[in-house]
Design a protein around this motif. Sequence first.
Motif, short mmCIF file in Angstrom:
data_model
loop_
_atom_site.label_atom_id
_atom_site.label_comp_id
_atom_site.label_asym_id
_atom_site.label_seq_id
_atom_site.Cartn_x
_atom_site.Cartn_y
_atom_site.Cartn_z
N ASP A 46 -7.06 13.39 4.41
CA ASP A 46 -7.37 14.46 5.36
C ASP A 46 -5.96 15.12 6.19
N ILE A 47 -5.36 15.54 5.22
CA ILE A 47 -4.00 16.43 5.38
C ILE A 47 -4.20 17.76 5.16
N HIS A 48 -3.82 18.41 6.38
CA HIS A 48 -3.88 19.89 6.12
C HIS A 48 -2.81 20.47 6.90
N ASN A 60 3.53 12.54 10.87
CA ASN A 60 2.61 11.73 10.52
C ASN A 60 2.07 11.74 8.87
N LEU A 61 2.76 12.35 8.22
CA LEU A 61 2.80 12.33 6.71
C LEU A 61 3.50 11.32 6.29
N PRO A 62 2.99 10.61 5.12
CA PRO A 62 3.44 9.72 4.39
C PRO A 62 4.83 10.14 3.70
N VAL A 63 5.89 9.21 3.50
CA VAL A 63 6.75 9.43 2.96
C VAL A 63 6.75 9.53 1.21
N THR A 64 7.45 10.28 0.75
CA THR A 64 7.72 10.12 -0.69
C THR A 64 8.80 9.37 -1.29
N THR A 65 8.36 8.53 -2.22
CA THR A 65 9.57 7.43 -2.53
C THR A 65 10.20 7.83 -4.10
N ARG A 66 11.57 7.47 -4.30
CA ARG A 66 11.97 7.58 -5.74
C ARG A 66 11.01 6.95 -6.74
N ASP A 67 10.62 5.68 -6.61
CA ASP A 67 9.83 5.01 -7.59
C ASP A 67 8.44 5.77 -7.90
N GLU A 68 7.80 6.46 -6.84
CA GLU A 68 6.84 7.32 -6.99
C GLU A 68 7.07 8.50 -8.04
N LEU A 69 8.29 9.00 -7.78
CA LEU A 69 8.43 10.36 -8.49
C LEU A 69 8.88 9.94 -9.91
N ILE A 70 9.57 8.72 -10.16
CA ILE A 70 9.98 8.13 -11.47
C ILE A 70 8.81 7.92 -12.07
N GLN A 71 7.76 7.31 -11.75
CA GLN A 71 6.70 6.81 -12.27
C GLN A 71 5.55 7.98 -12.54
#
Length: 298
Positions: A46-48, A60-71
């Motif tokens: 429910d992100i707007h 309030n937004l989750p972080v983005t990690t390097r591992d997520e981007l690599i995958q």
Amino acid sequence: IMVINPRVEMMTTEEKVELILQRFRKNLRWALEKSSFYKKKYNGLDIHAEDIKTLSDIRNLPVTTRDELIQASAFDLLTGPLSQTLRFNRTISGLYRGFTADDIARNIDIAIRPLASNDINKTSTLIICGNYSSQYLLDLHYAAEALGATVLPCNSVDAAIDVIGIFNATSLIISAKNLKTMIERNVEHLPPKIIVLIDNFQDTTLDEIEHHFHHPLAKVYMSKYFGFAGIIFTCEHNHVHVQDDYLYPEVVDNKLVITPLTFEAMPIIRFQTKLTASIDYKHTCECGRTFATIQLEK
């Protein structure tokens, strides 16, 4: 002190906050609409974009990690067809980054500011030493030319040493590793202005070099993750600044989190770096810039 764009680099806190919020909302909206990666990541949360009304809301937004981007697939990160992407490159950290024409123009604007702060101008004869397959050096090259400098690209230390002797260069952009090689080879008549490219703040090579010169050197950070140079740089007073009109910095659990505010081809929201940092928002630097000043632990 050379400030190339005082309206932006010296804007008030109120103006800066409004600009960051406008760009963050636009960036988030774009990612939600166009990025398969963020559609999946935020599914069910429910992100707007309209919910981001203050800087505190961003947390309030989750972080983005390097591992997520690599995958992730590069095509899941792209917001449009490959035909709209003018340049693709692999960063130092192994991430693939795509850039539209507007992305490249903004990257060059980001690179122009630290060069201008180091008196790179139409009177400069500038050597850029390094591997020119790198996006980082291309942006710095184009930025220097935009400032009117004569640019001498050199793909190796040997080539740079030859050029120094021939053209009486006034300025040198070089990695700490290559500069150390020059020092060890007792190169005479190094240019009076040296800008060191760094991608690792934990590298002790720079400390050795600055000890050799008996004073701090100008430093420009080559982002391991974003694929371009200049988001972090040292000003004339050797303070470390983040160009926060383009990249919004936060500190979460003592680690620097950065959101590029204008990425078009591949937006990234709240990227978690591994840099231990603190941010000083209370004091304006003696250089006059109102960019965020950060302290990075080695």
